[in-house]
Design an enzyme around this catalytic site. Structure first.
Site, short mmCIF file in Angstrom:
data_model
loop_
_atom_site.label_atom_id
_atom_site.label_comp_id
_atom_site.label_asym_id
_atom_site.label_seq_id
_atom_site.Cartn_x
_atom_site.Cartn_y
_atom_site.Cartn_z
N GLU A 100 0.86 -1.05 -0.09
CA GLU A 100 -0.16 -0.09 0.02
C GLU A 100 0.76 1.33 0.06
OE1 GLU A 100 -1.89 -1.59 3.62
OE2 GLU A 100 -1.23 0.28 4.53
N CYS A 113 3.55 8.34 1.21
CA CYS A 113 4.17 7.44 2.26
C CYS A 113 4.25 6.17 1.57
CB CYS A 113 3.22 7.32 3.42
SG CYS A 113 3.52 6.12 4.67
N CYS A 120 6.32 -7.48 7.15
CA CYS A 120 7.27 -6.93 8.04
C CYS A 120 7.63 -8.18 9.05
CB CYS A 120 6.92 -5.73 8.90
SG CYS A 120 8.26 -4.85 9.46
N CYS A 124 5.98 -5.22 15.52
CA CYS A 124 5.58 -4.43 16.66
C CYS A 124 4.25 -4.60 17.06
CB CYS A 124 5.78 -2.85 16.10
SG CYS A 124 7.53 -2.69 15.64
N CYS A 127 0.89 -2.77 15.40
CA CYS A 127 1.03 -2.45 13.76
C CYS A 127 0.40 -3.52 12.92
CB CYS A 127 2.58 -2.22 13.48
SG CYS A 127 2.78 -1.91 11.69
N GLY A 168 6.67 -2.47 6.13
CA GLY A 168 8.07 -3.07 5.99
C GLY A 168 8.87 -2.13 6.98
N SER A 200 12.28 5.96 7.94
CA SER A 200 11.52 5.80 9.45
C SER A 200 11.93 4.27 9.66
CB SER A 200 9.99 5.94 9.37
OG SER A 200 9.54 5.37 10.77
N HIS A 225 8.58 4.57 20.77
CA HIS A 225 7.47 3.97 21.38
C HIS A 225 7.57 3.20 22.73
CE1 HIS A 225 5.74 4.66 17.45
NE2 HIS A 225 6.59 3.74 16.73
N CYS A 342 -0.38 2.34 9.12
CA CYS A 342 0.37 1.37 8.55
C CYS A 342 0.01 -0.01 8.30
CB CYS A 342 1.77 1.66 9.46
SG CYS A 342 3.01 0.56 8.79
#
Ligand code: SF4
Length: 355
Positions: A100, A113, A120, A124, A127, A168, A200, A225, A342
């Site tokens: 995306e 973005c 991924c 996390c 996410c 990712g 990032s 975080h 995300c």
């Protein structure tokens, strides 16, 4: 020629080649080197998505191009426009992997973005991108095709900023990421300044140090975080491998090498990340550092049992950070009505496919 530009048909994807690589490849097939610049203009200035649309190229050369190269054109399988103007696209790649891309317009500019991997590995705990695991890295050409498509759809303002914050971990796909960044930055490519490109990362320390040595002033955003190892490893398993103090030391190196400020992304989860203890620890950890903190209200994902704090709790936390010497802003959520956080769109598409 970079391996990252090879397609499944073993022809190189022309979009992932630098001008030097394309010029060499043209010489090898008996074409004049200046033709490479013509093709570059078609791809980067005119946004050509296939060889047939390159109208001032002779049909002989177009045939030769098709014989020797490939020009990937991912299929758009979903397109959503939010009430706030955010546009979100779900692309299907040649092997049916979906990624995306989001265009975020503001009053004066447009930012895209971009995703760098299908899925991924880092998992996390807030996410959607990590829920189905990692499938593969995107090639430089695929990353560029996301950006070029977004450029063609960015009609309010020209595309001026790129953020690698989609699905990712960009630094886990370092070589393809850097090939794409060099083409975004090159004047014969998209000509977008490094200071307008943000990478990032969840904190892959060796790659942060490698990026610091690239000689480019790329903006770096760190998904923090957490306020110490204990709190961070609950949400970010990567902290076990790359602990907080080492990560912050790498950030200080990055600032020294690039003279750029670092942005720390910090998710606001009720009773988890915003507390007086968090303010105290963050104040000590980031003391004297050229940085700012981007506070992100948690965007609910059904697989996780977290809650967003109240508006007042978020403002109180922001004030306390400012008093502790950390410049902090609260990010305005964009595109929530179309699942623009995300990995949400890809995750929803995967869930529907599994039903
Ligand atoms: S936040 Fe980034 S690193 Fe973590 S799971 Fe999501 S995409 Fe991966």
């Amino acid at each position: 020629m970079s391996m990252s530009s090879l397609s499944s048909s073993n022809k190189p994807d022309i979009r992932g080649l630098s001008l030097v690589e394309l010029t060499k490849a043209f010489t090898a097939i008996g074409e004049k080197p200046f033709r490479a610049k013509q093709i570059f203009d078609w791809i980067y200035k005119n946004g050509a998505m296939d060889f047939d649309s390159m109208s001032n190229i002779s049909s002989d050369l177009r045939t030769k191009l098709k014989e020797n190269f490939f020009l990937s054109s991912p299929k758009i399988v979903e397109e959503h426009i939010s009430n706030d103007g955010t546009k979100k696209f779900l692309f299907e790649m040649a092997d049916r992997e979906k990624v995306e891309t989001v265009i975020i317009p503001t009053a004066t500019r447009a930012t895209v973005c971009v995703s760098t991997q299908a899925g991924c590995k880092f998992g996390c705990k807030f996410c959607a991108s990590g829920i189905g695991g990692w499938t593969r890295n995107l090639t430089a050409a695929e990353i560029l095709s996301e950006i070029l498509y977004a450029k063609s759809k960015s009609n309010l303002h020209p595309l001026s900023h790129i953020v690698f914050m989609g699905t990712g971990e960009p630094l886990d796909n370092y070589d393809n990421l850097m090939q794409a960044i060099r083409l975004i930055n090159a004047k014969e490519g998209l000509g977008i300044a490094a200071r307008r490109i943000t990478v990032s990362t969840c904190g892959v320390i060796p790659k942060i140090l490698q990026l610091a040595k690239e000689g480019l002033q790329i903006e770096l955003a760190i998904s923090l975080h957490g306020y110490n190892d204990e709190s961070r490893k609950v949400l970010m398993p990567v902290n076990k491998k790359y602990p907080m103090n080492d990560l912050i030391a790498a950030c200080r190196e990055y600032i020294k090498a690039t003279k750029r400020q670092i942005t720390f992304e910090y998710i606001l989860i009720k009773d988890v990340t915003c507390s007086p203890e968090a303010v105290r620890e963050l104040g000590m950890l980031l003391k004297g550092m050229i940085c700012k903190m981007n506070l992100i209200p948690y965007n609910p994902v059904s697989e996780f049992d977290h809650k967003m704090p109240t508006r007042q709790e978020m403002f109180d936390f922001q004030d306390s950070l400012e008093r502790a010497g950390i410049h902090a802003t609260i990010r305005t959520p964009r595109g929530r009505d179309v699942g623009a956080a995300c990995g949400q769109l890809r995750h929803t598409a995967q869930k529907s496919a599994a039903v």
